[in-house]
Structures are given as structure tokens and as C-alpha cells.
Scaffold this motif. Structure first.
Motif: not given
Length: 415
Positions: A102-106, A113-115
Motif C-alpha cells: 500500500s505504499h502509494f498516495g494521492d 499521503v503514502s505510508p
């Protein structure tokens, strides 16, 4: 549980919890088919925490999930296909196949914010996000999650102290999983309630049943509104249990069977279904329709993900280094007068250079170096710099001294 939401809200909470579990069940199948790249982490039995807390945020608010907060991503608007493709390292995934899990963001649309893998680091980061929203006059709240093990890291305490001193509009969800990997909480922390850690920083805290989605939502909603009103930060301890191992490779044989059985009987979805049925908010027909809707959605999203191509080899070097304006797409837009967000200036002008300093002997100290904040204003010094230095100090005749025998000399030598 008390009735305090609209029927639609109650049903939406149920839908997102079921979708959360459905997405993870689907990914377990993909993992066993060797279609998942890297590790896979489960939030089985903790769906109420992610869904209930994220549901309390407004669209403009920010969140930063951890590896077990897929439910929060779904509530925020992330599509299941994006989660599938991300774990499968597909080209159409949010990171174009460059990172798994789940290392992504938008940052642009969903305010995610990305983990960060280093546990606890998201606390100071999200404190900064919260402060930025305050400076911009947006009245936004930032939220992130941390586990019981992560609450023992140094940055957890540094971040909380920073958030407290800044009174940041920030809400921290502390998931007490009872286990940090294979270490029980009782061997980590000499406290019964991890929420007590907030007291050291003057932070208000709540303790909530993490398997009660309505309690999680209502508590998070109160905390978010308090933070938005300037009473933040707030910490919420959610007491629950990590029913699966740390990841798919961990069978969690260290967990006593009776402990696992106790928490399986307190499954948050089963408890919530019982509440909805008793309050006539959900019947068998409604439940079936939701199940069919989720199954159809997940089948479609899985098909899309599996048909998505892998990244082309020539793509490996792109997006690795910053090349200019493409690195930081978000630009600060000040919506409040700069004077309101600029630290106050000192009442004494800074004096970095003094005219005539170093001109030689006989200055009488008039042009000696001056420390910032300890002298008159710069213009006063400048005006006086050309004046005569005055009389030099009078000569002082040194006093005669009497020699004595050095310490430690023998008595014979003194006679």
C-alpha cells in the motif's frame, strides 16, 4: 451500540467493512496464485478501526494509512483495482509497478499521503500536513494510524511532543493489536492503556472498543471536530486484536488458541450485522444485495487488474530521479496574509557588522563586536560609530606579590 447516524450512514459503514474484507480475501487468493509481488498484510478483525475513523473525515481532510488500513483507502475513494494492481506491480497501478503493497498516495485529489515503512515517522509528517492546512486557512485535519509496537519508537514520542507544542489539528489512531509481530504488549509497555502515553504531552485521549464500528466513528468524529476547532492533537486508542500473523508468511503460532477464539467470537462485521438487524436497519434482502454488489465489483476489478500489463523494461529508469518541475506538483498557495503566518521579528535589529570594527588599537572598545539582542538598535550604533572613543583607561600598577613555597614542599626546605 446507540443509534446516532442516518440509515444510509449505517449501511455505508457496513458496506465499506464488507468491501474491506472482500478486497483482502481476494488478495489472499492472488497471493496463493503467486500473482502478488512482495508481502501481503491483513487487517482481518480490525476493519471497524480503519473504516470507522476514516469515515469521520471530510473530503478536504488528509490521511496517511499504514499497511493494515486498506479500509481507510476505500472510504477515501481508492478503487479496489488500484489496490490489486499495486500489489501485483502492474503498469497501471498508482506507482506504475515501482512499489508493492500500500505504499502509494494521492496528493492531488484524495489527499492521501503514502505510508512510511519506518514506524512512527508518519506522526511528524502528518503534524506538518496539519500545520500547513492551518497556515493556508483551510481548516483541514490530518489523521494517521500507528500500532502498539510503533508507539515504542522514538519518533512516536518526538512527533507527539511536536504536535502538542504546535496544537496541530491532528488525530492519531493507536491500534492496540495486543501483538507487535510476535511480542505481546505486556512485554513492550508497563501500561494497561497505551492512551496514557498521551498524558505526558498534555494531549487528550480516548479509549475505544476497536471492534465496534459505531463507537470508532463517533469517537473519531468528536476528535476530528475538536482538532478542527483548535483543540488538537487528539489520540484514540482502539483496543482490538490482529487475528492474522504479521504477514502471509507468519502463521502466528505464538498466539494462544484461547485468545484467538475469544476475538474470533467478537468479529466486528458479525457484531455490526447483529446490531443493524436488531435495529431494523438491515434485513436479509439488503444484506444479499450488498453481497452481490461487492462480489460483482471485485470480480470486475480483479479482471481489470489481471489484464493490466507489467511495466516495460525501458520504464525502469524513469521517475527515479527528480528532473525539475515534475518532482513537486503541489505548490503553496497562500490564502491568508503572509504577516499572519510569519514569525514575529525581534524588537532589536540584528547587527551583523559594526562600522570600524577591527580598525586597530586605541578604539577604546567602541567598535568591539556586539551580540545580537544585547545592544541598542543598529541605527544607533551606526550614528555613534564616528565619534571619538574617549579617554583610554588609566594605567594600573600591579601589586607586589610574595613568593611562597610550592605546595607539597618538605618541612626541611621551609626551615
Amino acid at each position: 451500540m446507540k443509534k446516532e447516524l442516518t440509515r444510509q450512514q449505517y449501511v455505508e459503514l457496513y458496506y465499506y467493512m464488507r468491501l474491506n474484507r472482500g478486497v483482502e480475501d481476494m488478495m489472499v487468493k492472488l497471493f496463493r496464485q503467486n500473482k502478488i509481488v512482495g508481502g501481503l498484510y491483513s487487517s482481518l478483525g480490525q476493519e471497524a478501526i480503519s473504516v470507522g475513523t476514516a469515515y469521520a473525515l471530510e473530503k478536504k481532510d488528509w490521511l496517511a494509512p499504514m499497511i493494515r488500513n486498506i479500509g481507510a483507502l476505500l472510504v477515501k475513494g481508492v478503487r479496489p483495482r488500484d489496490i490489486f494492481m499495486q500489489h501485483m506491480a502492474k503498469y497501471d497501478s498508482p506507482t506504475k509497478g515501482k512499489d508493492g503493497t500500500s505504499h502509494f498516495g494521492d496528493l492531488d485529489d484524495l489527499h492521501i499521503v503514502s505510508p512510511i515503512s519506518m514506524l512512527g515517522d508518519l506522526i511528524p509528517v502528518m503534524t506538518g500536513v496539519a500545520m500547513a492546512g492551518r497556515y493556508l486557512g483551510q481548516k483541514t485535519v490530518a489523521m494517521t494510524w500507528i500500532g502498539d509496537g510503533g508507539s515504542s519508537t522514538g519518533v512516536f514520542h518526538e512527533g507527539l511532543n511536536f504536535a502538542a507544542t504546535q496544537k496541530a489539528p491532528f488525530v492519531l489512531i493507536l491500534e492496540n493489536n495486543l501483538w507487535a509481530y510476535s511480542t505481546p504488549v505486556r512485554k513492550q509497555v508497563p501500561l494497561e492503556n497505551l492512551a496514557d502515553r498521551a498524558k505526558a504531552y498534555g494531549i487528550d485521549s480516548y479509549i475505544v472498543d476497536g471492534n465496534n464500528v459505531v463507537a470508532m466513528y463517533s469517537t473519531a468524529k468528536e476528535a476530528v471536530e475538536r482538532a478542527r476547532a483548535g483543540e488538537g492533537p487528539i489520540l484514540i486508542e482502539a483496543k482490538s486484536f490482529r487475528r492474522m500473523g504479521h504477514a502471509q508468511h507468519d502463521p502466528a503460532e505464538y498466539v494462544p488458541k484461547e485468545m484467538r477464539a475469544y476475538w474470533e467470537a467478537r468479529d466486528p462485521i458479525a457484531l455490526y450485522e447483529k446490531f443493524l438487524t436488531s435495529e431494523k436497519l438491515l434485513d436479509a434482502k439488503d444484506k444479499k444485495e450488498i453481497e452481490e454488489k461487492i462480489n460483482a465489483l471485485l470480480a470486475k476489478e480483479r479482471e481489470f487488474a489481471e489484464n493490466s500489463p507489467m511495466p516495460p523494461p525501458e520504464f525502469a529508469e524513469t521517475g527515479v530521479y527528480c528532473t525539475g518541475d515534475d518532482c513537486h506538483k503541489i505548490r503553496a498557495k497562500w490564502e491568508r496574509p503572509m504577516a499572519e503566518v510569519t514569525p514575529p521579528r525581534s524588537s532589536v535589529e540584528a547587527v551583523w557588522t559594526v562600522p570600524g570594527f577591527g580598525s586597530g588599537k586605541g578604539s577604546g572598545g567602541a567598535n568591539a563586536p556586539m551580540h545580537f539582542g544585547d545592544t541598542q538598535a543598529a541605527q544607533t550604533i551606526s550614528a555613534e560609530a564616528g565619534k571619538p572613543a574617549g579617554k583610554p583607561p588609566a594605567k594600573v600598577t600591579p601589586k607586589k606579590t610574595v613568593k611562597t613555597a610550592p605546595r607539597g614542599a618538605s618541612r626541611k626546605a621551609r626551615r
